[in-house]
Structure formats: C-alpha cells, structure tokens
Design a protein around this motif. Sequence first.
Motif, mmCIF file in Angstrom:
data_model
loop_
_atom_site.group_PDB
_atom_site.id
_atom_site.type_symbol
_atom_site.label_atom_id
_atom_site.label_comp_id
_atom_site.label_asym_id
_atom_site.label_seq_id
_atom_site.Cartn_x
_atom_site.Cartn_y
_atom_site.Cartn_z
ATOM 1 N N LEU A 240 22.158 68.703 31.335
ATOM 2 C CA LEU A 240 21.795 67.981 32.553
ATOM 3 C C LEU A 240 21.859 68.955 33.725
ATOM 4 O O LEU A 240 22.936 69.482 34.040
ATOM 5 N N TYR A 241 20.707 69.202 34.330
ATOM 6 C CA TYR A 241 20.626 70.073 35.508
ATOM 7 C C TYR A 241 20.474 69.213 36.753
ATOM 8 O O TYR A 241 19.596 68.342 36.804
ATOM 9 N N ARG A 242 21.325 69.483 37.731
ATOM 10 C CA ARG A 242 21.251 68.760 39.007
ATOM 11 C C ARG A 242 20.830 69.743 40.099
ATOM 12 O O ARG A 242 21.510 70.756 40.323
ATOM 13 N N ASP A 243 19.690 69.466 40.694
ATOM 14 C CA ASP A 243 19.130 70.352 41.718
ATOM 15 C C ASP A 243 18.960 71.776 41.193
ATOM 16 O O ASP A 243 19.206 72.761 41.901
ATOM 17 N N ASP B 81 24.767 71.099 35.359
ATOM 18 C CA ASP B 81 25.888 70.248 35.764
ATOM 19 C C ASP B 81 26.830 69.993 34.598
ATOM 20 O O ASP B 81 28.038 70.169 34.716
ATOM 21 N N TYR C 172 21.908 58.884 34.827
ATOM 22 C CA TYR C 172 21.653 60.075 35.639
ATOM 23 C C TYR C 172 20.662 59.729 36.743
ATOM 24 O O TYR C 172 19.950 58.711 36.684
ATOM 25 N N ASP C 173 20.597 60.600 37.735
ATOM 26 C CA ASP C 173 19.712 60.415 38.881
ATOM 27 C C ASP C 173 18.387 61.107 38.573
ATOM 28 O O ASP C 173 18.305 62.343 38.562
ATOM 29 N N GLN C 174 17.367 60.349 38.314
ATOM 30 C CA GLN C 174 16.077 60.914 37.909
ATOM 31 C C GLN C 174 15.463 61.775 39.008
ATOM 32 O O GLN C 174 14.761 62.750 38.722
ATOM 33 N N ARG D 198 16.969 63.781 41.133
ATOM 34 C CA ARG D 198 17.627 65.075 41.349
ATOM 35 C C ARG D 198 17.947 65.807 40.043
ATOM 36 O O ARG D 198 18.270 66.999 40.072
ATOM 37 N N CYS D 199 17.842 65.117 38.918
ATOM 38 C CA CYS D 199 18.306 65.701 37.649
ATOM 39 C C CYS D 199 17.150 65.972 36.689
ATOM 40 O O CYS D 199 16.149 65.255 36.683
ATOM 41 N N THR D 200 17.341 66.997 35.898
ATOM 42 C CA THR D 200 16.413 67.354 34.822
ATOM 43 C C THR D 200 17.191 67.431 33.522
ATOM 44 O O THR D 200 18.292 68.008 33.476
#
Length: 215
Positions: free
Chosen positions: A13-16, A20, A30-32, A34-36
């Motif tokens: 999970l990558y955030r910005d 992360d 997860y926050d779609q 801001r996250c990949t």
Amino acid sequence: MHTTVMEWQRTLLYRDGTLDKVLEPGRHRYDQRRCTLVPVDMRPRQLQVTGQELLTRDGLSLRASFAARWVVVDPVAYTTGAQYPESVLYAAVQEAARDKVAAHTLDELIADRGLLTGAEEVAAAVAEIGIEVSNLRARDLMLPGELRKAALETVLAKERGRADLERARAEAAALRSLANTARLLDEHPALLRLRTLQLAATPGTQVILDPRDRA
C-alpha cells in the motif's frame, strides 16, 4: 474503499507515492484518492530456460534446458529491487548454467546429469531482490548432430564388441566340449559302441558299420 488480499498474496500500500505498509491476507480499508495498491503473488513458481548453447570443459558444444523453482519471500524487495525481477532471475540461471557446464567434460555430464543441479549460485544472485530459489536442474541435454552420430556409433561399436565376445566364448566352450568328448572316446572305445547302439535303437536310423571296427 475496501480491498481483499488473498491468502497467497501480499499487497503493498503506497500513500502519496511512499510505501506505507504491506497488507496481509484479509479485508482492508484504504483511501482510493491517495493510495495505490501493488499486489504480489507469493506462490511458488517455475522458470524455464531453454535452448542454451553452452561449452563444456573440453570445448564441446552442448544445448541444454534448465528449470528453476522459486518463490517471492520479500514482496517489498521484489517490487522495488529491480524493474524486471524475473529477468534478473533468468539471467542468473543462464550464468549458473554456463558455469556448471563449463566445469565438466561432455562425458562427465552425459554420465551424471546431477552435476548440473544445485541452486546456490542463483539463490545468492537474487536474494537481494526478494526471491528465494529452492531448486535448479537440467531438464534436457542435446548434442549437436555430429556428436550425436559419433555417440551412436560408439554405442553400436560397444554392442557389436559384446556380441562378438559372447560368440567367441560360445565357440570356445563348444570346442572344449568336443575336445573333452574326443579324449573320453579315445580313452574308452566301448563308449563309442554304446553310443552307436543307442542311435541304432532310434526308429528310422540307419547305421553303417565299418568292417575294420569288427573285433
């Protein structure tokens, strides 16, 4: 948003744009925006490296195919350690195969294909990109046409030699038997007369006696 990570997966999970955490199997929020998510398959796999033209220690050409069993053990290193990690693994198998073949003569490799097993070199080369190699083995060994013909001729020559040897042994045994029979009849003439009588008793047998044999 929610995502489900399967038992055989790990998901980065990558955030910005920054890693992360690694998501374990299960359902995650997860926050779609801001996250990949980057899923990684953790199941064992097999790599085939076919048609390698290699030189043996005695300078002969050999075409070989290899199979490597591998698995991802570190999803982060596997994702970030190389742009194409499987290409790195492929090259490592090629290099190990070249070194293994070059360390032995053609006769040694044909007699024992086990000389081309062992994954230590490959495992060391890909450990830093999160890959563990548990097995490397040669699947097929193919000789060039001229060498195949020479090998076949050698095998045929050996088989002909064995056949000639067995034939010679049989002939020698037959000659020994005849010699023993002749010696026995020479020492015991009555045995010849007894054998003649046995043959004469067989229906349809004609026996011609030599007058010189009359006592």
